[in-house]
Write a protein that holds these residues in place. Structure first.
Motif, PDB file in Angstrom:
ATOM      1  N   GLY A  80       0.569  -0.966  -0.171  1.00 19.61           N
ATOM      2  CA  GLY A  80      -0.083  -0.212  -0.072  1.00 19.61           C
ATOM      3  C   GLY A  80       1.195   1.288  -0.118  1.00 19.61           C
ATOM      4  O   GLY A  80       0.211   2.527  -0.127  1.00 19.61           O
ATOM      5  N   MET A  81       2.108   0.907  -0.162  1.00 22.93           N
ATOM      6  CA  MET A  81       2.997   2.626   0.202  1.00 22.93           C
ATOM      7  C   MET A  81       3.565   2.471  -1.461  1.00 22.93           C
ATOM      8  O   MET A  81       4.111   1.568  -1.842  1.00 22.93           O
ATOM      9  CB  MET A  81       3.890   2.366   1.082  1.00 22.93           C
ATOM     10  CG  MET A  81       3.840   2.002   2.539  1.00 22.93           C
ATOM     11  SD  MET A  81       4.365   2.142   3.831  1.00 22.93           S
ATOM     12  CE  MET A  81       4.184   0.081   3.579  1.00 22.93           C
ATOM     13  N   MET A  82       3.150   3.934  -1.572  1.00 24.64           N
ATOM     14  CA  MET A  82       3.720   4.089  -3.355  1.00 24.64           C
ATOM     15  C   MET A  82       5.303   4.323  -3.220  1.00 24.64           C
ATOM     16  O   MET A  82       5.112   5.496  -2.921  1.00 24.64           O
ATOM     17  CB  MET A  82       2.548   4.691  -4.121  1.00 24.64           C
ATOM     18  CG  MET A  82       3.304   5.060  -5.525  1.00 24.64           C
ATOM     19  SD  MET A  82       1.988   6.089  -6.385  1.00 24.64           S
ATOM     20  CE  MET A  82       1.890   7.059  -5.866  1.00 24.64           C
ATOM     21  N   LEU A  83       6.099   4.156  -4.098  1.00 25.89           N
ATOM     22  CA  LEU A  83       7.633   4.871  -3.933  1.00 25.89           C
ATOM     23  C   LEU A  83       7.776   5.760  -5.846  1.00 25.89           C
ATOM     24  O   LEU A  83       8.327   4.305  -6.093  1.00 25.89           O
ATOM     25  CB  LEU A  83       8.685   3.996  -3.422  1.00 25.89           C
ATOM     26  CG  LEU A  83       8.314   3.154  -2.389  1.00 25.89           C
ATOM     27  CD1 LEU A  83       9.487   2.566  -1.844  1.00 25.89           C
ATOM     28  CD2 LEU A  83       7.981   4.230  -1.491  1.00 25.89           C
ATOM     29  N   ALA A  84       7.660   6.346  -6.114  1.00 27.37           N
ATOM     30  CA  ALA A  84       8.035   6.895  -7.264  1.00 27.37           C
ATOM     31  C   ALA A  84       9.526   7.038  -7.213  1.00 27.37           C
ATOM     32  O   ALA A  84      10.380   7.192  -6.466  1.00 27.37           O
ATOM     33  CB  ALA A  84       7.068   8.733  -7.461  1.00 27.37           C
ATOM     34  N   PRO A  85       9.961   7.163  -8.667  1.00 33.19           N
ATOM     35  CA  PRO A  85      11.198   7.435  -8.657  1.00 33.19           C
ATOM     36  C   PRO A  85      11.398   8.392  -8.435  1.00 33.19           C
ATOM     37  O   PRO A  85      13.308   8.330  -7.746  1.00 33.19           O
ATOM     38  CB  PRO A  85      11.459   7.455  -9.973  1.00 33.19           C
ATOM     39  CG  PRO A  85      10.725   5.882 -10.423  1.00 33.19           C
ATOM     40  CD  PRO A  85       9.046   6.874  -9.922  1.00 33.19           C
ATOM     41  N   ALA A  86      11.160   9.496  -8.447  1.00 30.37           N
ATOM     42  CA  ALA A  86      11.526  10.687  -7.899  1.00 30.37           C
ATOM     43  C   ALA A  86      11.928  10.455  -6.837  1.00 30.37           C
ATOM     44  O   ALA A  86      12.901  11.726  -6.138  1.00 30.37           O
ATOM     45  CB  ALA A  86      10.817  12.191  -7.539  1.00 30.37           C
ATOM     46  N   ALA A  87      11.487   9.607  -5.525  1.00 32.56           N
ATOM     47  CA  ALA A  87      11.868   9.300  -4.578  1.00 32.56           C
ATOM     48  C   ALA A  87      13.123   9.212  -4.296  1.00 32.56           C
ATOM     49  O   ALA A  87      13.981   9.605  -3.443  1.00 32.56           O
ATOM     50  CB  ALA A  87      10.727   8.916  -3.789  1.00 32.56           C
ATOM     51  N   ALA A 133       5.322  11.975   3.838  1.00 34.76           N
ATOM     52  CA  ALA A 133       6.770  11.902   4.682  1.00 34.76           C
ATOM     53  C   ALA A 133       7.574  10.634   4.056  1.00 34.76           C
ATOM     54  O   ALA A 133       8.600  10.191   4.101  1.00 34.76           O
ATOM     55  CB  ALA A 133       5.402  11.435   5.456  1.00 34.76           C
ATOM     56  N   THR A 134       7.270   9.545   3.601  1.00 36.64           N
ATOM     57  CA  THR A 134       7.758   8.275   3.268  1.00 36.64           C
ATOM     58  C   THR A 134       8.292   9.040   1.572  1.00 36.64           C
ATOM     59  O   THR A 134       9.964   8.327   1.892  1.00 36.64           O
ATOM     60  CB  THR A 134       6.712   7.286   3.005  1.00 36.64           C
ATOM     61  OG1 THR A 134       5.774   6.352   3.727  1.00 36.64           O
ATOM     62  CG2 THR A 134       7.375   5.954   2.173  1.00 36.64           C
ATOM     63  N   GLN A 135       7.810   9.839   0.843  1.00 39.45           N
ATOM     64  CA  GLN A 135       8.808   9.800  -0.402  1.00 39.45           C
ATOM     65  C   GLN A 135       9.864  10.473   0.174  1.00 39.45           C
ATOM     66  O   GLN A 135      10.741  10.684   0.141  1.00 39.45           O
ATOM     67  CB  GLN A 135       7.428  10.660  -1.171  1.00 39.45           C
ATOM     68  CG  GLN A 135       5.864   9.612  -1.607  1.00 39.45           C
ATOM     69  CD  GLN A 135       6.878   8.410  -2.932  1.00 39.45           C
ATOM     70  OE1 GLN A 135       8.348   8.720  -3.511  1.00 39.45           O
ATOM     71  NE2 GLN A 135       5.853   8.024  -2.990  1.00 39.45           N
ATOM     72  N   LYS A 136       9.744  11.094   1.062  1.00 40.98           N
ATOM     73  CA  LYS A 136      10.940  12.606   1.341  1.00 40.98           C
ATOM     74  C   LYS A 136      11.660  12.363   2.189  1.00 40.98           C
ATOM     75  O   LYS A 136      13.137  12.391   1.945  1.00 40.98           O
ATOM     76  CB  LYS A 136       9.664  14.006   2.338  1.00 40.98           C
ATOM     77  CG  LYS A 136       9.681  14.427   1.715  1.00 40.98           C
ATOM     78  CD  LYS A 136       8.788  15.997   2.184  1.00 40.98           C
ATOM     79  CE  LYS A 136       7.598  16.857   1.726  1.00 40.98           C
ATOM     80  NZ  LYS A 136       7.263  18.332   2.493  1.00 40.98           N
ATOM     81  N   LEU A 137      11.259  10.925   3.182  1.00 40.35           N
ATOM     82  CA  LEU A 137      12.508  10.192   3.584  1.00 40.35           C
ATOM     83  C   LEU A 137      12.912   9.358   3.006  1.00 40.35           C
ATOM     84  O   LEU A 137      14.585   9.586   2.601  1.00 40.35           O
ATOM     85  CB  LEU A 137      11.687   8.861   4.944  1.00 40.35           C
ATOM     86  CG  LEU A 137      11.332   9.852   5.772  1.00 40.35           C
ATOM     87  CD1 LEU A 137      10.889   9.265   6.860  1.00 40.35           C
ATOM     88  CD2 LEU A 137      12.360  10.218   6.974  1.00 40.35           C
ATOM     89  N   ILE A 138      12.471   8.973   1.742  1.00 44.95           N
ATOM     90  CA  ILE A 138      13.422   7.680   0.358  1.00 44.95           C
ATOM     91  C   ILE A 138      14.285   9.481   0.168  1.00 44.95           C
ATOM     92  O   ILE A 138      15.537   8.896  -0.298  1.00 44.95           O
ATOM     93  CB  ILE A 138      12.641   7.271   0.156  1.00 44.95           C
ATOM     94  CG1 ILE A 138      11.973   6.306   0.275  1.00 44.95           C
ATOM     95  CG2 ILE A 138      13.637   7.328  -1.448  1.00 44.95           C
ATOM     96  CD1 ILE A 138      11.162   5.524  -0.531  1.00 44.95           C
ATOM     97  N   HIS A 146      10.265  -0.381   5.823  1.00 46.50           N
ATOM     98  CA  HIS A 146       9.531   0.149   3.902  1.00 46.50           C
ATOM     99  C   HIS A 146      11.020   0.993   3.156  1.00 46.50           C
ATOM    100  O   HIS A 146      10.867   0.462   1.928  1.00 46.50           O
ATOM    101  CB  HIS A 146       8.420   0.553   3.547  1.00 46.50           C
ATOM    102  CG  HIS A 146       7.719   0.219   2.737  1.00 46.50           C
ATOM    103  ND1 HIS A 146       7.669  -1.471   2.330  1.00 46.50           N
ATOM    104  CD2 HIS A 146       7.629   0.676   1.616  1.00 46.50           C
ATOM    105  CE1 HIS A 146       7.241  -1.377   0.606  1.00 46.50           C
ATOM    106  NE2 HIS A 146       7.108   0.297  -0.025  1.00 46.50           N
ATOM    107  N   VAL A 147      11.385   2.069   4.553  1.00 48.01           N
ATOM    108  CA  VAL A 147      12.255   2.442   2.991  1.00 48.01           C
ATOM    109  C   VAL A 147      13.381   2.751   3.443  1.00 48.01           C
ATOM    110  O   VAL A 147      14.039   2.755   2.777  1.00 48.01           O
ATOM    111  CB  VAL A 147      11.637   4.405   4.842  1.00 48.01           C
ATOM    112  CG1 VAL A 147      12.483   5.222   3.974  1.00 48.01           C
ATOM    113  CG2 VAL A 147      10.628   4.973   3.955  1.00 48.01           C
TER     114      VAL A 147
END
Length: 402
Positions: A17-24, A62-67, A94-95
């Protein structure tokens, strides 16, 4: 929590359920755009606090920013796993997972170590989840390691075993030759190659750090070390896996002191080849005292399992039971002295330097005191034709099968 992994057309990774985009992952800013400043510790702390927010978009952001924070976020994320809700713990893991499968070596090492620590020290669902993540990313780490190392010039060798023909002396392997363009840093990826059993090295740039990385490989038990500026101190870096090695080839090494103390630690050895070896300025093939030191260090190796030769390589294959004549050559490797001189598979070698050849094993005996670069005169018969050949011996080569 439902776990799934799908790669969409947009290249977004969705798992649990967590989406990680390449930009992250910290893609380079477009030309002309201002460079991003690294996040502060206060920002990282704030983003971690938002991981268990009751607002989905806030958690995702927040997940994206941490990555995107890269290595700076690893320590705080690992600490936060143990303090907070299950949602926060899972998102922290997950991160860390994203870092562990990235292409930055230092970030991967640190993130993987943190995940392993969580898996080992937490006895609840958090520890189990971290352990599961580590297992799930193993294939990804292995595929990435193959891709990166192949791109740097490491050659992967393999075999296609047939039922009833696979032996313990064969295994998938790698060659690290002068074609390798990387450094010891990139050899970190070797530890992800759990399927590799055989490592063969022939490189002029080798250092102790290279051996230290090889020593982290989990299942290596066959090893060839040829040429290069290798010394005893470098070989000591292999100590973590010495007890696993059962086949060892040392070709054309020039050591200042005896390898016997190190060989004594290789308690699984049953086959050793030392060709063209020099110890303390003396050729081992002619140094009876050094040979005895080595034999004493290897009480478990049978006499026919320890071979000393001067190092001249003819490049032919013959019958394994070739103790009796005639000496029929089964095949001749290309790019060898024998092939260049005109010897071919099916030829019968009848004479070497004026000595009648009694069989294939006798041919080997006649050449074992010859060095690379030595010239020998051979007489071979092909059908009804007799050929006189001038053969220049080369060096023993890396081999795909032991």
């Amino acid at each position: 929590m439902t776990r799934c992994r799908t790669l969409s057309l947009l290249g977004c990774l969705i798992w649990g359920g967590m989406m990680l985009a390449p930009a992250a992952y910290g893609a380079e800013p477009s030309e002309g755009a201002p460079a991003k400043q690294p996040p502060t510790s206060a920002e990282i702390t704030s983003w971690i606090d938002q991981l268990d927010s009751d607002k989905f978009l806030l958690r995702e952001n927040a997940t994206q920013k941490l990555i995107g924070a890269h290595q700076a976020a690893i320590g705080p994320l690992a600490d936060a796993v143990r303090s907070g809700s299950l949602e926060k713990a899972f998102r922290c893991i997950h991160v860390l997972r994203a870092f562990a499968i990235g292409d930055d070596i230092e970030t991967e090492i640190e993130a993987s170590a943190k995940l392993a620590l969580v898996a080992a020290t937490e006895n609840d669902r958090v520890g189990a989840y971290a352990g599961d993540v580590l297992k799930r990313i193993e294939p990804l780490q292995r595929e990435r390691a193959i891709r990166i190392l192949s791109g740097l010039g490491v050659k992967f060798t393999s075999y296609a075993p047939q039922q009833g023909f696979q032996t313990l002396d064969e295994g998938p392997g790698i060659w690290i030759t002068n074609d390798y363009t990387g450094s010891a840093k990139e050899l970190h990826y070797l530890q992800h190659l759990g399927f590799i059993e055989d490592v063969q090295i022939e490189n002029d740039k080798i250092t102790a750090d290279w051996f230290a990385e090889i020593a982290k490989m989990p299942n290596v038990h066959l090893m060839t070390i040829k040429d290069g500026p290798v010394d005893i101190e470098m070989l000591r870096e292999l100590e973590p896996i010495m007890h696993k090695i059962d086949w060892l080839r040392l070709y054309y090494l020039n050591l200042k002191s005896s390898p016997a103390p190190l060989l004594k630690k290789m308690t699984s050895l049953h086959h050793v080849e030392m060709f063209g070896m020099v110890v303390d300025g003396k050729e081992v093939f002619k140094d009876v005292a050094e040979q005895e030191r080595i034999r004493s260090a290897l009480p478990g190796v049978l006499p026919d399992g320890l071979k000393f030769r001067s190092g001249g390589f003819l490049g032919v294959r013959g019958p394994s039971d070739g103790n009796r004549g005639p000496c029929v050559v089964q095949s001749v490797d290309q790019d060898t002295g024998a092939y260049k001189a005109g010897l071919r598979g099916g030829d019968t070698v009848v004479e070497v330097n004026g000595v009648k050849v009694q069989g294939f094993m006798h041919l080997i005996e006649l050449l074992q005191d010859k060095k690379a670069g030595d010239k020998v005169k051979m007489i071979a018969v092909r059908g009804t034709e007799t050929k006189e050949l001038d053969v220049t011996l080369g060096k023993w080569q890396l081999r795909e099968i032991y």
